[in-house]
Design a protein around this motif. Structure first.
Motif, mmCIF file in Angstrom:
data_model
loop_
_atom_site.group_PDB
_atom_site.id
_atom_site.type_symbol
_atom_site.label_atom_id
_atom_site.label_comp_id
_atom_site.label_asym_id
_atom_site.label_seq_id
_atom_site.Cartn_x
_atom_site.Cartn_y
_atom_site.Cartn_z
ATOM 1 N N THR A 1 -1.344 -1.118 -3.899
ATOM 2 C CA THR A 1 -2.176 -1.124 -3.499
ATOM 3 C C THR A 1 -2.463 0.278 -3.204
ATOM 4 N N ARG B 1 -10.556 1.785 -3.331
ATOM 5 C CA ARG B 1 -9.627 0.836 -2.824
ATOM 6 C C ARG B 1 -9.236 0.106 -4.343
ATOM 7 N N GLU C 1 -5.822 3.987 -2.295
ATOM 8 C CA GLU C 1 -6.949 4.543 -2.004
ATOM 9 C C GLU C 1 -7.045 5.816 -2.328
ATOM 10 N N GLU D 1 0.572 -1.252 -0.079
ATOM 11 C CA GLU D 1 0.190 -0.188 0.298
ATOM 12 C C GLU D 1 0.814 1.562 0.001
#
Ligand SMILES: [Zn+2]
Lengths: 317, 225
Positions: free
Chosen positions: A76, A127, A78, A62
């Motif tokens: 990853t 996401r 968002e 992320e």
């Protein structure tokens, strides 16, 4: 042991041997295993094994958008969808629908291309897991591929779309990192093919001798523009000033430019008129497309040189 | 990638005597390295055009002097800079001008070096743009001074630049902008071109390195679509 306790115990165990992965991602995988009744230590071992098998150096995990680099796997993010366009491209001769657009978070902006359905609109928070990045014009571009998951999220932590897409003061060097960059720079050159141009009414391409490269002979329409170089002494970028911006910068309207060209029987006089903006300091707000800065608004710098000079002198004492 | 146009005061630029080339090919870009380490392939200057002279023989070769608060830039426009030559020849000094061009160092036989600019774009501007240029150039110079201890060895050895000296150059420029100090150009501020040009600065001159050459490094990838 309660479900929560099992989860946190397993998570602790995983985190001791795995880094480079988001806690959220690990938690999801553990929860799934625990829901199937797998004991916590076995669930942890399973996840560790899984993560160990994928190359930890290559799995990006992320990240914030500003930290993404070209050539990543397992990324990853968002982010909020700032814009999206549906396009049809040809892949091996077959038409294929793709979606491209921009994502934004509080750190920056990232272009994306989705090779599959992308049922999200401008402003939606998403996401995106297990995406990859490619290099495009020296910048990473996020790819939503067959193994990528996209889900809508509440996005309480993300700034609203209006804020993310509002102008941001950046240097030319960082202009491509902002969705709506605002740069202070000088017009140091006006390039050829500025001034009066003729455009195809069908596709807006600039025509040569009344012919469009796509649509052949057309009833071309006149337009006024400047292709310039913006430079701040550290970096430079090619910029396009569309008609409204050109008119306000030069004080010459399209109609006046046509009149000048008619009188001189030469479009070159308009080009030379445009060249008079060389040396002008501007604050330009726009959008970087490829390696071109498309200026949507150009203003005079607000600060007074005298105030700036006094400030600099004081700092030098 | 296009080379950015550096901002350097005349007092500093005129002390430049290093020119380096990046790579072996004839298309490799050249850089004039200034005493505080600015790598100038291209320069952008704004100042007062004080003089334009045609010093060419058969072909026109215009030499223009552009004065900033610290000294004078020499600008040469010949047959490979036709547009700039035309604009310069039609100007009536004194005028505020903006010049974008390639940095060059001309070396006559006596071993002297004369930094100059081969213009790509020339335009008249107003006092406000001149003032903004002085501010930006002061900022860029201060940024270089902040990194003066990180100069490449060969630059340090060539110039031994003094922090205080170049701070003074910046102060002088800013005070001049604010009207606090009138600049009296001293003899040292003027590059010594004088009589050397007819000898060596000509397109057909064989001596000296200042020759009118096709600006090959101008070949850059631009997308005009
Ligand atoms: Zn067309």
């Amino acid at each position: 042991m309660s479900a929560d306790k099992k989860l946190s115990k397993a998570l602790e165990q995983v985190k001791q041997s795995v880094d480079d992965f988001s806690e959220r991602e690990l938690t999801e995988e553990l929860r799934e295993l625990l829901e199937y009744g797998v004991p916590p230590d076995q669930a942890a071992e399973t996840v560790i094994r899984r993560k160990g098998r994928s190359d930890p150096a290559a799995a990006a995990g992320e990240k914030k958008l500003a930290d993404a680099v070209p050539g990543e796997r397992g990324l990853t993010v968002e982010a909020r969808v700032l814009d999206r366009r549906d396009r049809t491209i040809k892949v091996k001769g077959e038409p294929r629908e793709i979606v491209s657009g921009s994502l934004g978070d509080e750190t920056g902006v990232l272009s994306f291309t989705s090779w599959n359905e992308f049922p999200f609109e401008e402003g939606d928070a998403v996401r995106i897991s297990n995406a990859y990045t490619r290099e495009w014009n020296d910048r990473p571009e996020l790819q939503v591929g067959d193994y990528t998951e996209v889900e809508e999220i509440a996005g309480e932590d993300l700034p609203p779309a209006e804020e993310l897409s509002s102008p941001r003061d950046v240097s030319i060097r960082d202009a491509s990192r902002a969705y709506r960059p605002r740069v202070e720079a000088t017009v140091i050159d006006v390039l050829d093919r500025s001034g009066l141009v003729m455009r195809c009414p069908e596709c807006n391409r600039v025509t040569e001798g009344g012919e469009c490269s796509e649509h052949g002979p057309v009833d071309a329409e006149p337009d006024l523009r400047i292709k310039a170089v913006l430079d701040d002494g550290d970096s430079c970028i090619q910029a396009t000033f569309p008609r409204e911006v050109t008119e306000s910068l030069t004080g010459v309207t399209l109609e006046e430019a046509e009149e000048m060209a008619r009188k001189a029987m030469d479009r070159g006089v308009v080009q030379r008129e445009m060249e008079r903006v060389v040396g002008r300091a501007v604050v330009a707000t726009g959008r970087v497309l490829g390696d071109n800065f498309v200026a949507l608004d150009v203003e005079e710098p607000e600060s007074s040189p005298e105030d700036d000079a006094r400030e600099l002198l004081e700092a030098l004492q | 990638m296009r080379e950015p146009a550096r901002r350097v005061f005349a007092a500093e630029y005129n002390r430049s005597e290093m020119k380096v080339k990046e790579g072996e090919s004839q298309y490799a870009p050249g850089y004039v390295i200034t005493p505080t380490g600015a790598r100038c392939n291209r320069l952008f200057v704004v100042g007062v055009l004080t003089e334009v002279e045609d010093i060419g023989r058969e072909d026109s070769l215009y030499r223009a002097r552009v004065s900033d608060p610290t000294g004078t830039f020499l600008v040469y426009a010949g047959r490979y800079q036709p547009e700039a030559a035309q604009v310069l020849s039609s100007m009536e000094p004194p005028e505020f001008v903006a010049v974008t061009g390639k940095a060059d160092v001309y070396q006559p036989d006596d071993g002297d070096t004369i930094p100059s600019i081969r213009p790509e774009a020339v335009s008249t501007v107003d006092r406000g743009e001149r003032d903004r240029w002085v501010v930006t150039t002061a900022r860029r110079t201060i940024e270089r001074l902040e990194k003066l201890d990180q100069l490449p060895e060969e630059v340090e050895e060539r110039y031994h630049p003094s922090l205080n000296e170049y701070r003074d150059v910046v102060r002088e420029a800013l005070r001049n902008l604010l009207g606090e100090e009138r600049h009296e150009p001293s003899v040292e501020d003027e590059p010594e071109d004088g009589e050397a040009d007819p000898e060596t600065g000509r397109a057909d001159g064989e001596q000296g390195r200042w020759r009118e050459e096709p600006p090959v490094e101008d070949v850059e990838e631009w997308d005009f679509s």
